[in-house]
Design a protein around this motif. Structure first.
Motif, PDB file in Angstrom:
ATOM      1  N   GLU A  49       0.814  -1.222   0.000  1.00  0.00           N
ATOM      2  CA  GLU A  49       0.000   0.000   0.000  1.00  0.00           C
ATOM      3  C   GLU A  49       0.844   1.266   0.000  1.00  0.00           C
ATOM      4  OE1 GLU A  49      -3.317   0.359   2.631  1.00  0.00           O
ATOM      5  OE2 GLU A  49      -3.758  -1.772   2.477  1.00  0.00           O
ATOM      6  N   HIS A  50       2.033   1.220   0.584  1.00  0.00           N
ATOM      7  CA  HIS A  50       2.873   2.421   0.654  1.00  0.00           C
ATOM      8  C   HIS A  50       3.640   2.695  -0.654  1.00  0.00           C
ATOM      9  CE1 HIS A  50       5.685  -0.799   1.904  1.00  0.00           C
ATOM     10  NE2 HIS A  50       6.594  -0.070   1.296  1.00  0.00           N
ATOM     11  N   TYR A  51       3.377   1.880  -1.703  1.00  0.00           N
ATOM     12  CA  TYR A  51       4.016   2.092  -3.006  1.00  0.00           C
ATOM     13  C   TYR A  51       3.727   3.507  -3.475  1.00  0.00           C
ATOM     14  CZ  TYR A  51       4.647   1.586  -8.107  1.00  0.00           C
ATOM     15  OH  TYR A  51       5.022   1.745  -9.422  1.00  0.00           O
ATOM     16  N   GLY A  52       4.776   4.263  -3.775  1.00  0.00           N
ATOM     17  CA  GLY A  52       4.648   5.683  -4.057  1.00  0.00           C
ATOM     18  C   GLY A  52       4.275   6.071  -5.471  1.00  0.00           C
ATOM     19  N   VAL A  53       4.084   5.134  -6.383  1.00  0.00           N
ATOM     20  CA  VAL A  53       3.717   5.391  -7.767  1.00  0.00           C
ATOM     21  C   VAL A  53       4.648   6.449  -8.387  1.00  0.00           C
ATOM     22  CG1 VAL A  53       1.796   5.784  -9.368  1.00  0.00           C
ATOM     23  CG2 VAL A  53       1.329   4.858  -7.108  1.00  0.00           C
ATOM     24  N   ASN A  54       5.948   6.202  -8.228  1.00  0.00           N
ATOM     25  CA  ASN A  54       6.966   7.011  -8.886  1.00  0.00           C
ATOM     26  C   ASN A  54       8.111   6.084  -9.278  1.00  0.00           C
ATOM     27  OD1 ASN A  54       8.985   6.931  -6.674  1.00  0.00           O
ATOM     28  ND2 ASN A  54       7.463   8.164  -5.580  1.00  0.00           N
ATOM     29  N   LEU A  55       9.070   6.588 -10.020  1.00  0.00           N
ATOM     30  CA  LEU A  55      10.129   5.734 -10.547  1.00  0.00           C
ATOM     31  C   LEU A  55      11.000   5.122  -9.448  1.00  0.00           C
ATOM     32  CD1 LEU A  55      11.093   7.881 -13.661  1.00  0.00           C
ATOM     33  CD2 LEU A  55       9.849   5.709 -13.651  1.00  0.00           C
ATOM     34  N   ALA A  57      10.063   4.426  -6.402  1.00  0.00           N
ATOM     35  CA  ALA A  57       9.246   3.398  -5.746  1.00  0.00           C
ATOM     36  C   ALA A  57       9.148   2.153  -6.613  1.00  0.00           C
ATOM     37  CB  ALA A  57       7.856   3.945  -5.428  1.00  0.00           C
ATOM     38  N   LEU A  58       9.052   2.326  -7.938  1.00  0.00           N
ATOM     39  CA  LEU A  58       9.035   1.178  -8.837  1.00  0.00           C
ATOM     40  C   LEU A  58      10.325   0.380  -8.680  1.00  0.00           C
ATOM     41  CD1 LEU A  58       7.761  -0.473 -11.175  1.00  0.00           C
ATOM     42  CD2 LEU A  58       8.961   1.082 -12.743  1.00  0.00           C
ATOM     43  N   ASN A  59      11.458   1.068  -8.678  1.00  0.00           N
ATOM     44  CA  ASN A  59      12.745   0.408  -8.524  1.00  0.00           C
ATOM     45  C   ASN A  59      12.804  -0.383  -7.215  1.00  0.00           C
ATOM     46  OD1 ASN A  59      15.567  -0.028  -9.391  1.00  0.00           O
ATOM     47  ND2 ASN A  59      16.017   1.169  -7.561  1.00  0.00           N
ATOM     48  N   ASP A  60      12.468   0.259  -6.117  1.00  0.00           N
ATOM     49  CA  ASP A  60      12.511  -0.401  -4.803  1.00  0.00           C
ATOM     50  C   ASP A  60      11.543  -1.574  -4.738  1.00  0.00           C
ATOM     51  OD1 ASP A  60      14.378   1.489  -4.044  1.00  0.00           O
ATOM     52  OD2 ASP A  60      12.943   2.708  -2.909  1.00  0.00           O
ATOM     53  N   ASP A 102      17.451  -3.787 -14.560  1.00  0.00           N
ATOM     54  CA  ASP A 102      18.198  -3.880 -13.314  1.00  0.00           C
ATOM     55  C   ASP A 102      17.558  -4.910 -12.376  1.00  0.00           C
ATOM     56  OD1 ASP A 102      20.247  -2.908 -11.393  1.00  0.00           O
ATOM     57  OD2 ASP A 102      18.464  -2.230 -10.289  1.00  0.00           O
ATOM     58  N   ALA A 103      16.238  -4.872 -12.259  1.00  0.00           N
ATOM     59  CA  ALA A 103      15.540  -5.832 -11.390  1.00  0.00           C
ATOM     60  C   ALA A 103      15.712  -7.250 -11.903  1.00  0.00           C
ATOM     61  CB  ALA A 103      14.060  -5.478 -11.284  1.00  0.00           C
TER      62      ALA A 103
END
Length: 118
Positions: A49-55, A57-60, A102-103
């Motif tokens: 839920e804490h996913y920030g919908v930014n690049l 946050a996507l990486n993390d 990278d992932a």
């Protein structure tokens, strides 16, 4: 990360190939804006839920997903990302591709990514 044209391989054909290889598939549907793409990844990959919908946050979140993909007992996963032509012209497309690569590299065999250019 492999990139295919939908003129050559349909998403359904790629899903069948992935299943035949003994991997499960998750498909991120086409979206036209960076925000919509990031939200689609979060929804399909069940980011927290804490996913920030930014690049960042996507990486993390992708790294966390990759860690879990190898340990969840469900076997390796292939993510199929459908990308419409309109989004490929967005600068964020290249950045997201780098994050996905990278992932994938980080995860080893547990995570593979296929991009289908529609």
């Amino acid at each position: 990360m492999k990139i295919y044209s939908a003129d050559t391989w349909t998403p359904e054909e790629l899903q069948a190939q992935v299943r035949d290889a003994g991997r499960r598939t998750l498909t991120v549907p086409a979206a036209n804006t960076k925000k919509e793409v990031l939200a689609a990844f979060g929804e399909v990959l069940d980011f927290p839920e804490h996913y920030g919908v930014n690049l960042d946050a996507l990486n993390d979140s992708l790294h966390d997903f990759a860690d879990a993909a190898g340990d969840d007992g469900h076997g390796p996963v292939t993510v199929i990302w459908q990308v419409p032509a309109a989004f490929r012209a967005d600068r964020a497309f290249g950045v997201i591709c780098e994050i996905l690569q990278d992932a994938e590299s980080y995860a080893g065999k547990a995570l593979k990514v296929i991009t289908v250019c529609l």
